[in-house]
Motif scaffolding. Structure first.
Motif, mmCIF file in Angstrom:
data_model
loop_
_atom_site.group_PDB
_atom_site.id
_atom_site.type_symbol
_atom_site.label_atom_id
_atom_site.label_comp_id
_atom_site.label_asym_id
_atom_site.label_seq_id
_atom_site.Cartn_x
_atom_site.Cartn_y
_atom_site.Cartn_z
ATOM 1 N N PHE A 114 18.550 33.534 -122.978
ATOM 2 C CA PHE A 114 18.513 32.972 -121.543
ATOM 3 C C PHE A 114 17.167 32.326 -121.210
ATOM 4 N N ILE A 115 17.496 31.219 -120.558
ATOM 5 C CA ILE A 115 16.287 30.386 -120.396
ATOM 6 C C ILE A 115 16.149 29.963 -119.326
ATOM 7 N N MET A 116 14.744 29.419 -118.804
ATOM 8 C CA MET A 116 14.420 29.056 -117.231
ATOM 9 C C MET A 116 13.332 28.227 -117.743
ATOM 10 N N GLN A 117 13.395 27.157 -116.752
ATOM 11 C CA GLN A 117 12.114 26.145 -117.021
ATOM 12 C C GLN A 117 11.148 26.470 -115.749
ATOM 13 N N THR A 118 9.657 26.594 -116.009
ATOM 14 C CA THR A 118 8.703 27.134 -114.987
ATOM 15 C C THR A 118 7.597 26.221 -115.025
ATOM 16 N N VAL A 119 6.648 26.391 -114.208
ATOM 17 C CA VAL A 119 5.564 25.787 -114.301
ATOM 18 C C VAL A 119 4.486 26.959 -114.065
ATOM 19 N N LEU A 120 3.589 26.908 -115.019
ATOM 20 C CA LEU A 120 2.404 27.798 -114.919
ATOM 21 C C LEU A 120 1.341 27.253 -114.353
ATOM 22 N N THR A 121 1.023 27.529 -113.306
ATOM 23 C CA THR A 121 -0.026 27.145 -112.225
ATOM 24 C C THR A 121 -1.667 27.121 -112.982
ATOM 25 N N ASP A 122 -2.358 26.391 -112.599
ATOM 26 C CA ASP A 122 -3.750 26.318 -113.043
ATOM 27 C C ASP A 122 -4.652 27.537 -112.362
ATOM 28 N N LYS A 123 -3.999 28.281 -111.723
ATOM 29 C CA LYS A 123 -4.793 29.427 -110.948
ATOM 30 C C LYS A 123 -4.587 30.548 -112.081
ATOM 31 N N LEU A 124 -3.772 30.506 -113.003
ATOM 32 C CA LEU A 124 -3.612 31.704 -114.039
ATOM 33 C C LEU A 124 -4.826 31.689 -114.791
ATOM 34 N N LYS A 125 -5.228 32.965 -115.293
ATOM 35 C CA LYS A 125 -6.417 32.894 -116.206
ATOM 36 C C LYS A 125 -6.009 32.657 -117.578
ATOM 37 N N PRO A 126 -7.010 31.730 -118.373
ATOM 38 C CA PRO A 126 -6.533 31.530 -119.758
ATOM 39 C C PRO A 126 -7.189 32.481 -120.517
#
Length: 172
Positions: A114-126
């Motif tokens: 099951f697939i979805m395209q997303t964007v991982l924002t730069d506010k996430l912690k590396p």
């Protein structure tokens, strides 16, 4: 190693919990970039066919677009984000919070994605792991893949129902 010992080892590995849960195909992704989340479903619930898969979208994941599946319907739950995110010059304060595929039937003996395209924002912690809690509903029974390790514990397959996770890499 005898043939019998080899068969016992193969049977034990096939029953291994690490391979038995819903997981993400791509185990690492870069923050501030798009991410194709491919959820792999290796089996049903104790032999019963999967009829619905619900994926919770974690904070910091935006621009979610689920891929249609033949024979399945897609339901999207939208809501407010905890903050605003910049997306191609626009400020987003709400969006997809949950995606559910239903109406199909995935027999226990089959595997699917099951697939979805997303964007991982730069506010996430590396250098952390981002988890997508998943509820797998079957004709008989439910499997909740929702366990998230405490911060600093790292991704663990020790729990009985681990949530699928992706390790977040810093921007290059």
């Amino acid at each position: 190693m005898s043939k019998r010992s080899c068969l016992i080892l193969i049977a034990a590995l096939a029953a291994s919990p690490a391979a038995a849960h819903v997981s993400l195909e791509t185990k690492q992704a870069t923050i501030g970039a798009s991410y194709k989340a491919v959820f792999t479903v290796p089996h049903g619930c104790a032999g019963s066919p999967t009829v619905k898969l619900r994926v919770q979208i974690p904070e910091g994941v935006i621009a979610v677009k689920p891929m249609p599946k033949a024979g399945w319907s897609i339901d999207i739950l939208e809501g407010k984000y905890a903050g605003e995110y910049d997306y191609h010059g626009n400020k987003l304060s709400s969006g997809v919070k949950e995606v559910a595929w239903s109406g199909g039937k995935l027999p226990d003996k089959n595997y699917d994605e099951f697939i979805m395209q997303t964007v991982l924002t730069d506010k996430l912690k590396p250098n952390t792991t981002l988890y997508f809690p998943v509820v797998q509903e079957c004709e008989a029974g439910v499997s909740r893949w929702i366990e998230i390790p405490t911060e600093g514990a790292g991704h663990s397959h020790e729990g009985k129902s681990p949530a699928p996770g992706v390790k977040l890499l810093p921007k290059p």
